[in-house]
Write a protein that holds these residues in place. Structure first.
Motif, PDB file in Angstrom:
ATOM      1  N   GLU A 316      16.941  23.217  37.169  1.00  0.00           N
ATOM      2  CA  GLU A 316      17.685  22.483  38.188  1.00  0.00           C
ATOM      3  C   GLU A 316      18.648  21.465  37.583  1.00  0.00           C
ATOM      4  N   LEU A 317      18.271  20.862  36.472  1.00  0.00           N
ATOM      5  CA  LEU A 317      19.131  19.861  35.826  1.00  0.00           C
ATOM      6  C   LEU A 317      20.127  20.490  34.859  1.00  0.00           C
ATOM      7  N   LYS A 318      19.982  21.821  34.660  1.00  0.00           N
ATOM      8  CA  LYS A 318      20.895  22.563  33.762  1.00  0.00           C
ATOM      9  C   LYS A 318      20.932  21.934  32.360  1.00  0.00           C
ATOM     10  N   CYS A 319      19.759  21.748  31.785  1.00  0.00           N
ATOM     11  CA  CYS A 319      19.638  21.120  30.458  1.00  0.00           C
ATOM     12  C   CYS A 319      19.712  22.184  29.366  1.00  0.00           C
ATOM     13  N   ASN A 320      20.873  22.785  29.193  1.00  0.00           N
ATOM     14  CA  ASN A 320      21.004  23.876  28.228  1.00  0.00           C
ATOM     15  C   ASN A 320      20.708  23.427  26.803  1.00  0.00           C
ATOM     16  N   GLU A 321      21.019  22.164  26.498  1.00  0.00           N
ATOM     17  CA  GLU A 321      20.833  21.686  25.135  1.00  0.00           C
ATOM     18  C   GLU A 321      19.363  21.551  24.743  1.00  0.00           C
ATOM     19  N   THR A 322      18.462  21.458  25.730  1.00  0.00           N
ATOM     20  CA  THR A 322      17.025  21.338  25.422  1.00  0.00           C
ATOM     21  C   THR A 322      16.242  22.577  25.868  1.00  0.00           C
ATOM     22  N   MET A 323      16.955  23.630  26.242  1.00  0.00           N
ATOM     23  CA  MET A 323      16.280  24.822  26.759  1.00  0.00           C
ATOM     24  C   MET A 323      15.291  25.407  25.747  1.00  0.00           C
ATOM     25  N   ALA A 324      15.732  25.559  24.497  1.00  0.00           N
ATOM     26  CA  ALA A 324      14.862  26.166  23.483  1.00  0.00           C
ATOM     27  C   ALA A 324      13.602  25.322  23.275  1.00  0.00           C
ATOM     28  N   HIS A 325      13.769  24.006  23.298  1.00  0.00           N
ATOM     29  CA  HIS A 325      12.644  23.097  23.086  1.00  0.00           C
ATOM     30  C   HIS A 325      11.622  23.237  24.204  1.00  0.00           C
ATOM     31  N   VAL A 326      12.085  23.240  25.451  1.00  0.00           N
ATOM     32  CA  VAL A 326      11.181  23.320  26.596  1.00  0.00           C
ATOM     33  C   VAL A 326      10.471  24.675  26.628  1.00  0.00           C
TER      34      VAL A 326
END
Length: 346
Positions: A316-326
């Protein structure tokens, strides 16, 4: 018009200008200039473009303008022209960074720094700080650590009065220290910067503080699902955003260098988001919180619940930069203990 009729020039496709029809024609025309005339010529051309182009066209031609100014920037004497050129180099560098062209970005930032003087830190602080910060970032990405130390020393010397700028400079410094293999020192440097921002962490009795922090976080997160968290306003305070960015970096570092501090860092990220509003640091923090509570004896159902919340926030927040981490924290950790490995891989 004669050059157009003779085929030496051609109108551009957008009809906004003309170009030489062949590089050799361009080179022949340029060779008519004496070497000592070339710098002033390029500088004048860049200044004319900068002053006459419509503001909405400047981003389109920023590289053209900056390239012309760069070939004669040492000839600039007028104060207004000097600051205008430095601002142009900043814009060109930022656009290069956005395209991941870091060597080119560093070239433009270096040209901007060459134009700045000591007095500009008082008269044009924002411009100076932005150029030096972006220059430090690009130098760090190219692993020129000697050059980085020089830029950061100047930056830290002048930004002591701004916690926001100090945090941004510290983030770059900490990240570069990790690249050099000095994780423990990087962690301490980051913690010191956070202390200046009012975020203190204990150095003793970490187990006791962890239990206390867990109890507080547990109480704060009670009955809070993804829907409730998404109703929180977005954080707009620049200093808080910079604080959370540095905290995120320290969480990653602590995984390798000080796992006893990891829960406290995670709890603080969750607390700041719940207190000040939602940020892109929250998905990873919630997913990590799910892993941490499993160490306190909570069930896999409870653990995976927070993993799913983290994934929902990520989407929902579109956090592409932390996607791999999550995804690593969920499908690569807690989910594998409750679901089939084949489903997690998918």
């Amino acid at each position: 018009s004669i050059a157009l009729q003779d085929g030496l020039l051609a109108v551009t496709r957008d009809g906004e200008g003309v170009v030489f029809t062949h590089d050799s024609i361009n080179e022949a025309a340029y060779s008519l200039l004496e070497p000592e005339q070339q710098g002033p010529y390029h500088l004048k051309l860049g200044q004319i473009l900068l002053k006459t182009l419509c503001p909405n066209l400047l981003p389109k031609y920023i590289f053209t303008i900056a390239a012309q100014l760069a070939r004669g920037n040492e000839l600039i004497t007028d104060e207004d022209d000097r600051i205008a050129a430095a601002s142009t180099f900043l814009s060109a560098g930022e656009k290069s960074m956005a395209a991941s062209a870091f060597p080119e970005a560093h070239f433009f930032f270096a040209k901007g720094i060459d134009l700045l003087r000591e007095d500009d830190w008082k008269e044009n602080y924002r411009l100076c700080c932005d150029i030096y910060t972006k220059a430090a970032d690009t130098v760090a990405r190219t692993a020129d650590f000697q050059g980085l130390d020089k830029v950061l020393a100047n930056l830290f010397h002048h930004c002591k009065g701004s916690i926001f700028d100090y945090l941004n400079a510290s983030y770059i410094q900490v990240r570069s220290m990790v690249s050099r293999g000095t994780g423990p020192a990087a962690l301490e440097t980051g913690l010191e910067a956070l202390r200046l921002a009012g975020e203190n962490f204990p150095s003793r009795n970490l187990a006791m503080h962890t239990i206390l922090g867990f109890a507080q976080t547990r109480r704060s997160m009670k009955n809070k699902g993804a829907d409730q968290l998404l109703q929180l306003p977005s954080i707009t305070d620049k200093q808080m955003i910079a604080t959370l960015r540095l905290l995120e970096l320290l969480v990653t570092i602590s995984l390798s260098w000080n796992q006893k501090l990891l829960p406290l860092l995670c709890f603080r990220v969750v607390k700041l988001n719940l207190t000040h509003g939602m940020s892109k640091s929250m998905p990873a923090a919630v997913a990590l919180y799910g892993i941490i509570i499993s160490r306190f004896g909570y069930t896999l159902t409870e653990t995976t619940k927070y993993g799913r919340i983290g994934l929902t926030l990520l989407r929902e927040l579109k956090c592409n930069e932390t996607m791999a981490h999550v995804i690593l924290l969920t499908y690569g950790s807690t989910f594998t203990r409750m679901y089939k490995l084949s489903d997690c891989i998918k």
